[in-house]
Design a protein around this motif. Structure first.
Motif, short mmCIF file in Angstrom:
data_model
loop_
_atom_site.label_atom_id
_atom_site.label_comp_id
_atom_site.label_asym_id
_atom_site.label_seq_id
_atom_site.Cartn_x
_atom_site.Cartn_y
_atom_site.Cartn_z
N ALA A 1 59.97 46.44 44.98
CA ALA A 1 59.17 46.40 46.22
C ALA A 1 57.79 47.01 45.99
N TYR A 2 57.73 48.14 45.28
CA TYR A 2 56.46 48.78 44.97
C TYR A 2 55.57 47.84 44.16
N ILE A 3 56.13 47.22 43.14
CA ILE A 3 55.36 46.31 42.29
C ILE A 3 54.72 45.21 43.13
N TRP A 4 55.50 44.59 43.98
CA TRP A 4 54.98 43.48 44.79
C TRP A 4 53.99 43.96 45.85
N LEU A 5 54.24 45.10 46.47
CA LEU A 5 53.30 45.62 47.46
C LEU A 5 51.97 46.00 46.80
N TYR A 6 52.04 46.64 45.66
CA TYR A 6 50.84 47.01 44.91
C TYR A 6 50.04 45.76 44.55
N SER A 7 50.74 44.75 44.06
CA SER A 7 50.08 43.49 43.68
C SER A 7 49.48 42.79 44.88
N LEU A 8 50.22 42.76 45.97
CA LEU A 8 49.69 42.14 47.19
C LEU A 8 48.48 42.89 47.73
N ALA A 9 48.47 44.20 47.62
CA ALA A 9 47.32 44.98 48.08
C ALA A 9 46.07 44.62 47.29
N TRP A 10 46.19 44.52 45.98
CA TRP A 10 45.02 44.18 45.17
C TRP A 10 44.59 42.73 45.35
N THR A 11 45.54 41.83 45.46
CA THR A 11 45.16 40.42 45.63
C THR A 11 44.74 40.13 47.07
N GLY A 12 45.18 40.95 48.01
CA GLY A 12 44.80 40.75 49.41
C GLY A 12 43.46 41.36 49.77
N ALA A 13 43.02 42.36 49.00
CA ALA A 13 41.75 43.04 49.31
C ALA A 13 40.57 42.06 49.42
N PRO A 14 40.42 41.09 48.51
CA PRO A 14 39.31 40.14 48.67
C PRO A 14 39.42 39.28 49.94
N LEU A 15 40.63 39.04 50.38
CA LEU A 15 40.81 38.27 51.61
C LEU A 15 40.38 39.07 52.84
N LEU A 16 40.38 40.41 52.69
CA LEU A 16 39.99 41.28 53.79
C LEU A 16 38.53 41.74 53.70
N GLY A 17 37.78 41.21 52.73
CA GLY A 17 36.36 41.50 52.66
C GLY A 17 35.90 42.40 51.53
N TRP A 18 36.83 42.95 50.78
CA TRP A 18 36.42 43.75 49.63
C TRP A 18 36.39 42.82 48.42
N ASN A 19 35.22 42.31 48.10
CA ASN A 19 35.00 41.23 47.15
C ASN A 19 35.48 39.93 47.79
N ARG A 20 35.59 38.87 47.01
CA ARG A 20 36.05 37.58 47.53
C ARG A 20 36.54 36.72 46.36
N TYR A 21 37.22 35.65 46.70
CA TYR A 21 37.66 34.70 45.69
C TYR A 21 36.63 33.58 45.57
N THR A 22 36.38 33.16 44.34
CA THR A 22 35.43 32.09 44.07
C THR A 22 35.88 31.35 42.82
N LEU A 23 35.30 30.17 42.60
CA LEU A 23 35.63 29.41 41.39
C LEU A 23 35.19 30.18 40.16
N GLU A 24 35.99 30.11 39.11
CA GLU A 24 35.60 30.74 37.86
C GLU A 24 34.51 29.90 37.20
N ILE A 25 33.90 30.43 36.17
CA ILE A 25 32.76 29.78 35.52
C ILE A 25 33.08 28.34 35.11
N HIS A 26 34.28 28.13 34.59
CA HIS A 26 34.66 26.80 34.12
C HIS A 26 35.00 25.84 35.26
N GLY A 27 35.18 26.37 36.46
CA GLY A 27 35.43 25.53 37.63
C GLY A 27 36.84 24.99 37.76
N LEU A 28 37.77 25.47 36.94
CA LEU A 28 39.13 24.95 36.97
C LEU A 28 40.13 25.89 37.65
#
Length: 184
Positions: free
Chosen positions: A35-62
């Motif tokens: 549970a800790y592993i998944w919550l920790y991972s969700l916190a880091w991957t969710g942070a950009p969705l909440l405005g701390w950084n954001r998701y964008t296409l990588e340089i290669h566009g794939l």
């Protein structure tokens, strides 16, 4: 990737507790760790969705990832803490745990059979960690180059190889299990 490295970190800690402190982890601890592993991972991957950084296409566009290029201090702080919290700290914890395990195994001459098994498990975990690092370090280096203004050194062709290699890391653990563990 975060779930993978955190799983390896928790496995290193479990091995450390078992070998160095001679304690057995119970079933409920294992579920809490998952549970800790998944919550920790969700916190880091969710942070950009909440405005701390954001998701964008990588340089290669794939594929997409966090915005490594942004010069906004808020985004740069995310990248730095992401790097520390999702790579440096877990690798440090694993190094600490396995360092103490190796020391304990060398200093202990108790039950040879148990030590052989623990040594084999430690070797398997070390191989899994090494494989993870070999897969993810080029991606981390490219990401940090882009983050800190050296994106001119990273062409789309150069960026695609570490990106796909990193994402392929989850395929290697089952192969390692098959060749190194009879129980699988």
């Amino acid at each position: 990737g975060i779930v993978s490295i955190m799983t390896l970190t928790v496995l290193a800690y479990e091995r450390y507790i078992r070998v160095v402190h001679a304690k057995v982890i119970d079933f409920s601890w294992s579920w809490r760790a998952i549970a800790y592993i998944w919550l920790y991972s969700l916190a880091w991957t969710g942070a950009p969705l909440l405005g701390w950084n954001r998701y964008t296409l990588e340089i290669h566009g794939l594929g997409c990832s966090v915005d490594w290029k942004s010069k906004d201090p808020n985004d740069t702080s995310f990248v730095l803490l992401f790097f520390l919290g999702c790579l440096v700290a877990p690798v440090g914890i694993m190094a600490y745990c396995y360092g103490h395990i190796l020391y304990a195994v060398r200093m202990t001459v108790q039950v040879i059979r148990l030590l052989k098994y623990e040594k084999k498990v430690a070797k398997m975990c070390f191989l899994m960690i090494s494989t993870f690092l070999v897969c993810w370090m080029p991606y981390a280096v490219v990401s940090l180059l882009v983050t800190y203004g050296y994106s001119n050194l990273v062409s789309p062709t150069v960026a695609i190889i570490p990106s796909f290699f990193a994402k392929s890391s989850t395929a290697y653990n089952p192969v390692i299990y098959i060749f190194m563990s009879r129980k699988v």
